[in-house]
Design an enzyme around this catalytic site. Structure first.
Site, PDB file in Angstrom:
ATOM      1  N   ASP A 187     -46.140  49.665  18.685  1.00  0.00           N
ATOM      2  CA  ASP A 187     -46.578  48.441  18.013  1.00  0.00           C
ATOM      3  C   ASP A 187     -47.744  47.767  18.728  1.00  0.00           C
ATOM      4  O   ASP A 187     -48.745  47.428  18.106  1.00  0.00           O
ATOM      5  CB  ASP A 187     -45.414  47.460  17.865  1.00  0.00           C
ATOM      6  CG  ASP A 187     -44.420  47.962  16.824  1.00  0.00           C
ATOM      7  OD1 ASP A 187     -44.830  48.207  15.680  1.00  0.00           O
ATOM      8  OD2 ASP A 187     -43.239  48.139  17.174  1.00  0.00           O
ATOM      9  N   ARG A 222     -40.955  35.329  29.246  1.00  0.00           N
ATOM     10  CA  ARG A 222     -42.009  35.013  28.270  1.00  0.00           C
ATOM     11  C   ARG A 222     -43.007  33.974  28.753  1.00  0.00           C
ATOM     12  O   ARG A 222     -44.221  34.175  28.605  1.00  0.00           O
ATOM     13  CB  ARG A 222     -41.387  34.589  26.924  1.00  0.00           C
ATOM     14  CG  ARG A 222     -40.425  35.614  26.342  1.00  0.00           C
ATOM     15  CD  ARG A 222     -40.990  37.007  26.366  1.00  0.00           C
ATOM     16  NE  ARG A 222     -40.063  37.999  25.842  1.00  0.00           N
ATOM     17  CZ  ARG A 222     -40.169  39.296  26.059  1.00  0.00           C
ATOM     18  NH1 ARG A 222     -41.163  39.766  26.796  1.00  0.00           N
ATOM     19  NH2 ARG A 222     -39.299  40.142  25.552  1.00  0.00           N
ATOM     20  N   ASP A 274     -38.964  35.331  20.664  1.00  0.00           N
ATOM     21  CA  ASP A 274     -40.063  35.576  21.599  1.00  0.00           C
ATOM     22  C   ASP A 274     -41.408  35.086  21.073  1.00  0.00           C
ATOM     23  O   ASP A 274     -42.228  34.579  21.832  1.00  0.00           O
ATOM     24  CB  ASP A 274     -40.121  37.067  21.963  1.00  0.00           C
ATOM     25  CG  ASP A 274     -38.996  37.456  22.905  1.00  0.00           C
ATOM     26  OD1 ASP A 274     -38.549  36.579  23.676  1.00  0.00           O
ATOM     27  OD2 ASP A 274     -38.556  38.619  22.875  1.00  0.00           O
ATOM     28  N   SER A 302     -33.013  48.129  19.823  1.00  0.00           N
ATOM     29  CA  SER A 302     -34.172  47.428  20.345  1.00  0.00           C
ATOM     30  C   SER A 302     -33.788  46.914  21.725  1.00  0.00           C
ATOM     31  O   SER A 302     -32.812  46.187  21.877  1.00  0.00           O
ATOM     32  CB  SER A 302     -34.533  46.275  19.405  1.00  0.00           C
ATOM     33  OG  SER A 302     -35.350  45.361  20.090  1.00  0.00           O
TER      34      SER A 302
HETATM   35  N1  ARG Z   1     -31.881  37.447  22.162  1.00  0.00           N
HETATM   36  C1  ARG Z   1     -32.519  37.448  23.430  1.00  0.00           C
HETATM   37  C2  ARG Z   1     -33.477  36.308  23.558  1.00  0.00           C
HETATM   38  O1  ARG Z   1     -33.915  35.782  22.575  1.00  0.00           O
HETATM   39  C3  ARG Z   1     -33.146  38.750  23.784  1.00  0.00           C
HETATM   40  C4  ARG Z   1     -34.127  39.308  22.821  1.00  0.00           C
HETATM   41  C5  ARG Z   1     -34.726  40.512  23.423  1.00  0.00           C
HETATM   42  N2  ARG Z   1     -35.117  41.562  22.579  1.00  0.00           N
HETATM   43  C6  ARG Z   1     -34.451  42.699  22.341  1.00  0.00           C
HETATM   44  N3  ARG Z   1     -35.108  43.696  21.922  1.00  0.00           N
HETATM   45  N4  ARG Z   1     -33.180  42.813  22.531  1.00  0.00           N
HETATM   46  O2  ARG Z   1     -33.789  35.908  24.646  1.00  0.00           O
END
Ligand code: ARG
Length: 400
Positions: free
Chosen positions: A16, A97, A126, A177
């Site tokens: 991506d 982040r 994110d 993921s």
């Molecule tokens: N739900 C978690 C957050 O918002 C982790 C998201 C991370 N992404 C993943 N591909 N699991 O901080």
């Protein structure tokens, strides 16, 4: 179209973010794409990633090792705040982040870019964390999120990339993921989308199944200074090393898994699995030193602050005035949060079996039920009379 001229793109090396490079240039008229890959301890080799960005059309490919800053400037303050979103998730992904956003902004300023970009889609947290953090650090910069707008399926994305020399992934894509960094792993999607389905053992990497853990407990002593972990078993360790080693011990004993349904900021409930052996251990150990060294009222008041703090971090407000104000409170409380906690890992569990501190407020002469008791029992009587007076009066007036 000309949305921007020069863009700094957050780059992971995946399909991506690779496709974002030709997409920004071809579809959105960007002249120059500079990529930035951050090493947050995710365990990827960054040299091939640096080259892949250039092969995909980046003019400059930056790689920044920020594991140290990640731990000291993002994880440690969150540990001092005992930050657990919805009482459970220690924010391992969320904390990365604002750091990546900071790197993007710094690079944009250094290279004179007029925009930054990321590969987030429109359904997650994110994108919010990136967009808001970037806006906070440099409100002049545009933020582009091609994957939020392009509407391509995975197959279409791969086909688009192939037109511009981006090879299709060789491995069959896992149904999950996964986001990984030094603090842990987040796993979602695929079979986990059914909240009734038990996760397969194959998704775990950092933590052993209980059936494969040692039959003897593992003991560890963690020392904190001003709320920051500084040593394991009496040995002073640099922050990254401390987190890494502690994660290995906890993971070996199967500690640090979370299976939860959480509320995303964008309104969606999502099922997420976390492996966060070190981070979770550190929060519990830190809280234990606080229980010895903070007064009751500070401890109780801080609980509310911690809840708000965790929400702010989860919701992308790391660089916000409220977060800065809460940091002020938390830092003040940590002045005497120094001491050592003794932990026992066994069969997926963590127990705290000892704690001590030079700043301990625990007074054995007060607490003891033995002969050395110094507590004035007489004083309790008068205290209870005054303490219970409003309730007594209320009750008398309400009895008919
Ligand atoms: N739900 C978690 C957050 O918002 C982790 C998201 C991370 N992404 C993943 N591909 N699991 O901080």
């Amino acid at each position: 179209m000309g949305r921007a001229t020069k863009v700094v793109l957050a780059y992971s090396g995946g399909v991506d973010t690779s496709v974002c490079i030709p997409y920004l240039k071809q579809e959105w008229g960007v002249e120059e794409v500079i990529t930035l890959a951050a090493d947050l301890g995710q365990g990827d080799e960054l040299d091939p990633i640096r080259q892949k960005a250039l092969d995909s059309g980046a003019s400059v490919s930056l790689v920044r090792d920020v594991t140290q800053e990640f731990v000291t400037e993002y994880a440690f303050p969150a540990i001092q705040a005992n930050a657990l979103y919805e009482n459970r998730y220690p924010l391992s992904t969320a904390l990365a982040r604002p750091l990546i956003a900071r790197l993007l902004v710094e690079a944009a300023e250094e290279y004179g870019a007029d925009a930054v970009a990321h590969g987030c889609t429109g359904k997650g947290n994110d994108q919010v964390r990136f967009d808001v953090s970037i806006a906070a650090l440099n409100p002049q910069l545009k933020v582009l999120a091609p994957a939020r707008e392009w509407g391509m399926s995975r197959e279409e994305t791969i086909a688009y990339g192939e037109r511009f020399g981006i090879p299709a992934p060789v491995k069959k894509k896992s149904p999950y993921s996964i986001d990984r960094n030094l603090l842990g792993r987040s796993i979602e999607a695929g079979p986990l989308e059914d909240p009734w389905v038990e996760p397969l053992e194959e998704i775990y990497v950092l933590t052993k199944p209980v059936s494969a853990t040692p039959d003897e407990p593992g003991y560890v002593e963690i020392s904190f200074e001003h709320g920051i972990p500084v040593s394991l078993d009496g040995q002073a360790l640099a922050p990254v090393e401390l987190v890494t080693r502690l994660g290995e011990i906890a993971g070996l004993h199967g500690y640090g898994r979370i299976d939860m349904l959480e509320n995303r900021l964008v309104g969606i409930k999502s099922r997420e699995i976390y492996e966060v052996p070190a981070l979770l251990t550190l929060i519990h150990a830190h809280r234990e030193v606080e229980s010895l060294t903070l007064t009751a009222d500070v401890t109780h008041y801080k609980r509310g602050i911690e809840e708000t703090y965790a929400q702010l971090v989860y919701n992308g407000l790391w660089y916000s005035p409220l977060k800065a104000a809460l940091d002020g409170f938390v830092q003040k409380t940590q002045e005497r949060v120094s001491g050592t906690v003794r932990l026992k890992f066994f069969k997926g569990n963590l127990s705290i079996v000892g704690r001590k501190s030079a700043f301990s407020l625990y007074d054995e002469d007060m607490a003891t039920y033995g002969s050395g008791d110094q507590f004035d029992h007489k004083a309790a009587e008068g205290f209870i009379y005054v303490w219970g007076l409003p309730t007594r009066v209320w009750s008398q007036k309400n009895r008919s």
